[in-house]
Enzyme design. Structure first.
Site, PDB file in Angstrom:
ATOM      1  N   ALA A   1    -110.854  15.792 106.814  1.00 50.25           N
ATOM      2  CA  ALA A   1    -109.794  16.130 107.766  1.00 50.25           C
ATOM      3  C   ALA A   1    -109.432  14.982 108.692  1.00 50.25           C
ATOM      4  O   ALA A   1    -108.560  15.125 109.549  1.00 50.25           O
ATOM      5  CB  ALA A   1    -110.185  17.352 108.593  1.00 50.25           C
TER       6      ALA A   1
ATOM      7  N   TYR B   1    -110.918   5.601  90.562  1.00 51.67           N
ATOM      8  CA  TYR B   1    -110.310   6.823  91.084  1.00 51.67           C
ATOM      9  C   TYR B   1    -110.072   7.844  89.978  1.00 51.67           C
ATOM     10  O   TYR B   1    -110.425   9.022  90.107  1.00 51.67           O
ATOM     11  CB  TYR B   1    -108.994   6.486  91.779  1.00 51.67           C
TER      12      TYR B   1
ATOM     13  N   SER C   1    -106.423  15.594  91.866  1.00 53.34           N
ATOM     14  CA  SER C   1    -105.304  14.649  91.780  1.00 53.34           C
ATOM     15  C   SER C   1    -104.666  14.766  90.414  1.00 53.34           C
ATOM     16  O   SER C   1    -105.320  15.126  89.428  1.00 53.34           O
ATOM     17  CB  SER C   1    -105.804  13.214  92.001  1.00 53.34           C
TER      18      SER C   1
ATOM     19  N   GLY D   1    -108.127  12.551 107.375  1.00 61.33           N
ATOM     20  CA  GLY D   1    -106.958  12.116 106.609  1.00 61.33           C
ATOM     21  C   GLY D   1    -105.849  13.145 106.725  1.00 61.33           C
ATOM     22  O   GLY D   1    -106.053  14.266 107.212  1.00 61.33           O
TER      23      GLY D   1
END
Length: 216
Positions: free
Chosen positions: A16, A175, A162, A18
């Site tokens: 949080a 990633y 993602s 971010g």
């Protein structure tokens, strides 16, 4: 008018500090259903996120911030155990009612090593895996145990993934790998959550279920 704690659901959020994690906290606090929001991480949301037009908000969209290294199981366990034990032993009944966990949102993430594979540093790769995969595992493991041992056992876990877990992009090996792995963790935890008493070794969990999903 204050809302009795017995009516509030309790949510724990990572990441949080971010924008996405902070927005989730804001959405919960502004929803029709009352939520008690706990943030955990190395640092609280900075002014660059909390302030509007350079001014601090009248109220922050969370009730408690717990400082911990979310990639370290001991640090996470110490922070969470201490917090919830203080509620369990509180003289105020409304505080005692907050000694539960209804929702965990694993939102912490990082993206290092966005460069050609030949230039990716193994330490950066490891760091990305620690934040994007190991941290959700640590928090979910703790949440399973907490949710299994409370009255009306069960709860929900949301992992923030993602599109990279579905469609890799160039020069993003650490990633992309971490998000594919997170999808596997989510599916495995979903199976574990359907057998809560068995996976947590807690017979009191009875027919409780932890529902686990991922949002990309």
């Amino acid at each position: 008018m204050s809302i009795p704690s017995a009516q509030e659901k309790v949510c724990l959020i990572t990441g949080a500090s971010g924008t996405i994690g902070y927005a989730i906290a804001q959405a919960l606090k502004s929803s029709a259903s009352p939520w008690h929001v706990i943030l955990i991480g190395r640092r609280a949301p900075p002014p660059s996120i909390t302030n509007m037009n350079g001014e601090p908000p009248e109220t922050l969209p969370y009730d408690t911030f717990l400082q911990a290294d979310i990639t370290d199981e001991s640090s996470v366990k110490t922070a969470l155990d201490s917090h919830f034990e203080s509620l369990q032993n509180h003289k105020d009944f409304e505080k005692q009612a907050l000694n539960r966990l209804d929702l965990l949102v694993n939102c912490a993430g990082c993206s290092l090593g966005n460069e050609p594979l030949a230039d990716v540093n193994v330490d950066d790769f490891r760091k990305v895996m620690e934040v994007n995969l190991i941290s959700p595992f640590i928090l979910s493991k703790w949440a399973f145990t907490k949710m299994a041992g409370q009255p009306n056992p069960g709860g929900r876990i949301i992992n923030i993934g993602s599109i990279a877990s579905e469609s890799p992009r160039l020069n993003a090996v650490p990633y992309t790998t971490s998000k594919y792995a997170l999808s596997g963790l989510t599916r495995a935890l979903s199976m574990e959550g359907r057998h809560l008493s068995q996976t947590t070794k807690n017979d009191l969990a009875g027919g409780g279920i932890v529902s686990v999903c991922q949002i990309n």
